[in-house]
Write a protein that holds these residues in place. Sequence first.
Motif, PDB file in Angstrom:
ATOM      1  N   GLY A   1       0.022  -9.850 -27.030  1.00 59.26           N
ATOM      2  CA  GLY A   1      -0.409  -9.947 -25.837  1.00 59.26           C
ATOM      3  C   GLY A   1       0.887  -9.989 -23.896  1.00 59.26           C
ATOM      4  O   GLY A   1       0.524  -9.009 -23.283  1.00 59.26           O
ATOM      5  N   GLU A   2       1.711 -10.538 -24.528  1.00 63.01           N
ATOM      6  CA  GLU A   2       2.524 -10.355 -24.005  1.00 63.01           C
ATOM      7  C   GLU A   2       3.550  -9.230 -23.304  1.00 63.01           C
ATOM      8  O   GLU A   2       4.211  -8.276 -22.343  1.00 63.01           O
ATOM      9  CB  GLU A   2       3.945 -11.120 -24.071  1.00 63.01           C
ATOM     10  N   TYR A   3       3.554  -7.981 -24.692  1.00 63.67           N
ATOM     11  CA  TYR A   3       3.986  -7.145 -24.631  1.00 63.67           C
ATOM     12  C   TYR A   3       2.952  -6.036 -23.761  1.00 63.67           C
ATOM     13  O   TYR A   3       3.575  -5.074 -23.231  1.00 63.67           O
ATOM     14  CB  TYR A   3       4.701  -6.828 -26.360  1.00 63.67           C
TER      15      TYR A   3
ATOM     16  N   TRP B   1      -8.725 -11.348 -25.951  1.00 58.40           N
ATOM     17  CA  TRP B   1      -8.468 -11.959 -27.337  1.00 58.40           C
ATOM     18  C   TRP B   1      -6.947 -10.884 -27.206  1.00 58.40           C
ATOM     19  O   TRP B   1      -5.889 -11.859 -27.665  1.00 58.40           O
ATOM     20  CB  TRP B   1      -8.963 -11.331 -28.626  1.00 58.40           C
TER      21      TRP B   1
ATOM     22  N   GLY C   1      -3.921 -11.934 -24.986  1.00 55.01           N
ATOM     23  CA  GLY C   1      -4.123 -13.650 -25.244  1.00 55.01           C
ATOM     24  C   GLY C   1      -2.976 -13.498 -26.465  1.00 55.01           C
ATOM     25  O   GLY C   1      -2.399 -14.886 -27.051  1.00 55.01           O
ATOM     26  N   HIS C   2      -2.527 -12.590 -27.321  1.00 55.84           N
ATOM     27  CA  HIS C   2      -2.072 -12.466 -28.665  1.00 55.84           C
ATOM     28  C   HIS C   2      -1.304 -13.281 -28.705  1.00 55.84           C
ATOM     29  O   HIS C   2      -0.041 -11.737 -28.052  1.00 55.84           O
ATOM     30  CB  HIS C   2      -2.914 -10.929 -28.749  1.00 55.84           C
ATOM     31  N   ARG C   3      -0.566 -14.014 -29.671  1.00 55.60           N
ATOM     32  CA  ARG C   3       0.470 -14.085 -29.272  1.00 55.60           C
ATOM     33  C   ARG C   3       1.625 -13.226 -29.807  1.00 55.60           C
ATOM     34  O   ARG C   3       3.194 -13.506 -28.705  1.00 55.60           O
ATOM     35  CB  ARG C   3       0.550 -15.291 -30.376  1.00 55.60           C
ATOM     36  N   VAL C   4       1.540 -11.611 -30.365  1.00 54.92           N
ATOM     37  CA  VAL C   4       2.309 -10.741 -30.743  1.00 54.92           C
ATOM     38  C   VAL C   4       2.370  -9.591 -29.571  1.00 54.92           C
ATOM     39  O   VAL C   4       3.261  -9.783 -28.240  1.00 54.92           O
ATOM     40  CB  VAL C   4       2.371 -10.454 -31.879  1.00 54.92           C
TER      41      VAL C   4
END
Length: 123
Positions: free
Chosen positions: A60-62, A52, A55-58
Amino acid sequence: MNKVLRILLIIAGSIALGLGILGIFLPLLPTTPFLLLAAAAYARSSDRFHDWLLGHRVFGEYIRNYRDHRAIKLQAKVMGITMLWLTIGVSILLVSLLWVKLLLAIIAIGVTWHLLSLKTIRS
């Protein structure tokens, strides 16, 4: 894994995540180390929470960029340094104790140095 240890790691990860979120708004509270700590605690305790978070939109990528490449996006770097200096600058102006002003300035310089030392993702 011991069930008690698993629960403690989930709690620790959740506390770290909460502190990381607070760090977005409070300049002296670091966001990245707490998000990385949350990811590490979740990785050792719960695939569901770990998946989770990554994969979090805020966040995750960071987290993935920092963990895998020691890099952040240019926009995050500029925003982080700008907000850091705006908030700490106001704090320096409002505080009357010289040693506190110096401490705040040293912290701001250290965080700025760290952010500038990271690779920049231009996208």
